[in-house]
Design a protein around this motif. Structure first.
Motif, short mmCIF file in Angstrom:
data_model
loop_
_atom_site.label_atom_id
_atom_site.label_comp_id
_atom_site.label_asym_id
_atom_site.label_seq_id
_atom_site.Cartn_x
_atom_site.Cartn_y
_atom_site.Cartn_z
N ALA A 1 111.82 -18.09 83.79
CA ALA A 1 110.73 -17.83 84.73
C ALA A 1 110.00 -16.60 84.23
N GLY A 2 108.75 -16.46 84.61
CA GLY A 2 107.97 -15.35 84.08
C GLY A 2 107.25 -15.73 82.80
N SER A 3 106.72 -14.73 82.12
CA SER A 3 105.80 -14.99 81.00
C SER A 3 106.30 -14.48 79.66
N THR A 4 107.62 -14.44 79.48
CA THR A 4 108.15 -13.93 78.21
C THR A 4 107.76 -14.81 77.03
N SER A 5 107.54 -16.09 77.27
CA SER A 5 107.12 -16.96 76.16
C SER A 5 105.75 -16.56 75.65
N ALA A 6 104.86 -16.20 76.57
CA ALA A 6 103.54 -15.71 76.16
C ALA A 6 103.62 -14.33 75.54
N GLY A 7 104.65 -13.58 75.92
CA GLY A 7 104.76 -12.19 75.50
C GLY A 7 105.48 -11.96 74.19
N GLY A 8 105.92 -13.02 73.50
CA GLY A 8 106.52 -12.84 72.19
C GLY A 8 107.91 -13.40 72.01
N CYS A 9 108.48 -14.01 73.05
CA CYS A 9 109.85 -14.53 72.97
C CYS A 9 109.92 -16.04 72.75
N MET A 10 108.78 -16.68 72.56
CA MET A 10 108.73 -18.14 72.47
C MET A 10 109.64 -18.69 71.38
N HIS A 11 109.63 -18.07 70.22
CA HIS A 11 110.43 -18.57 69.10
C HIS A 11 111.92 -18.29 69.29
N ILE A 12 112.25 -17.29 70.08
CA ILE A 12 113.66 -17.03 70.39
C ILE A 12 114.25 -18.22 71.12
N TYR A 13 113.56 -18.69 72.14
CA TYR A 13 114.07 -19.83 72.91
C TYR A 13 114.12 -21.09 72.05
N ARG A 14 113.09 -21.29 71.25
CA ARG A 14 113.09 -22.44 70.34
C ARG A 14 114.29 -22.39 69.40
#
Length: 350
Positions: A68-81
């Protein structure tokens, strides 16, 4: 949509892209080892990292990520991937924005941008620039994302879909050569058999495309597809029943946090006895005093029969500051290398 004024000014503001970090680019183990000997949030972070590594070492444990929240927009997107790609995550439960407005959006070739904090938001509106705290997103590009969801709707059989099933179709569409940016979270999940659930799916860019699809079909007297939120709950509970022991890595709170936790209660309502979530880590800045779901502690969740308190840790921190550390620490300790990929999406293959 009216054309935004002053395209040169818009280009100037959308000049600095957010660059996503990846867990194999740095080794956070020395930092976590040092934080383990410190106090306050540092020690909480180290304990959270230890608990997460324990969940990966536990061969009987299925690990779930909630966003939840916007960490994917904030630079963490590839971490989750990368967590999916390397077999560290078996299930994702997220907000629609995390999956559609951010991940799918970038898979279409668009970007998020670092914001200039001195700009008047009224000026941003005139230029069709949306602001997420200190991050910009181009509204024209976001409406392209809305339209792409509409196009996918038009390709599918008009019937009810769980969000998991619809996102699977989005991944299939990307993998068929439509991705401008390869290896998005959605595409990797499709390939790796990791189901993604968005229990509030229409509260996102997807909602606009779905509404357009329904309205146009209704006007034409044609059948249309719908999103079945009850099917989401049933399917995720089915996974909990099959999984047995589970571990939660929760970024933020909100609907994804509660939805994942509630599978234990749902299983009980259906007449099954299942264990509470065995491991749980939550990273949040929410204040526990407001009584909200996002801020409720994991010990509180135990009173509801959702989370065991033996291996749980709350980390009160802004997630982009600690998620990269915890994820990199777990990746470099390597427990995931011995894990079997669950491929829970295969449960629902037709």
């Amino acid at each position: 949509m009216n054309a935004p004024a002053n395209s040169n000014r818009k280009a100037e503001l959308l000049a600095n892209t957010v660059e996503h970090v990846a867990i194999d680019q740095y080794d956070a183990r020395p930092i976590i080892d040092s934080m383990r000997k410190m106090s306050f949030t540092s020690r909480d972070t180290a304990r959270a990292a230890d608990i997460w590594s324990m969940s990966l070492e536990d061969g009987d444990c299925s690990t779930w990520l909630t966003l939840a929240g916007s960490t994917s927009a904030g630079g963490c997107m590839h971490i989750y991937r990368d967590m999916l790609k390397h077999g560290m995550i078996d299930v994702v439960v997220a907000t629609g924005a995390s999956i559609v407005d951010m991940d799918f959006f970038e898979a279409l070739g668009f970007k998020h941008y670092q914001a200039d904090s001195t700009v008047d938001d009224r000026e941003l509106r005139e230029m069709y620039i949306d602001r997420i705290y200190d991050t910009y997103i181009d509204e024209e590009e976001l409406q392209n994302c809305d339209g792409t969801i509409y196009e996918i709707c038009e390709l599918l059989e008009p019937r009810p879909y769980s969000s998991r099933e619809f996102i699977h179709e989005m991944g299939k569409w990307l993998a068929a050569g439509n991705a401008k940016k390869p290896d998005s979270l959605i595409e990797v999940a499709y390939r790796e058999g990791v189901p993604i659930f968005c229990p509030a799916f229409v509260d996102s860019s997807a909602g606009f495309g779905l509404v357009k699809h329904q309205v146009e079909r209704m006007k034409a007297g044609k059948p249309y597809l719908t999103i079945d939120a009850v099917a989401d709950f049933r399917e995720l509970t089915e996974i909990k029943l099959k999984a047995g022991a589970t571990g939660l890595f929760m970024v933020g709170g909100g609907v994804p946090k509660n939805f994942a936790q509630d599978t234990v209660v749902c299983a009980e309502i259906l007449g099954h006895e299942v264990d509470m979530h065995k491991y749980a880590v939550q990273i949040t800045v929410a204040d526990v005093r407001d009584g909200a779901c996002s801020s409720s502690t994991l010990k509180e969740a135990c009173s509801w029969g959702k989370v065991d308190v033996t291996w749980e840790q709350m980390v009160f921190a802004e997630a982009t500051t600690v998620v990269p550390l915890i994820a990199s620490d777990a990746f470099h300790r390597g427990a995931h290398k011995n894990r079997k990929k669950r491929r829970w999406a295969d449960l629902f293959a037709k």
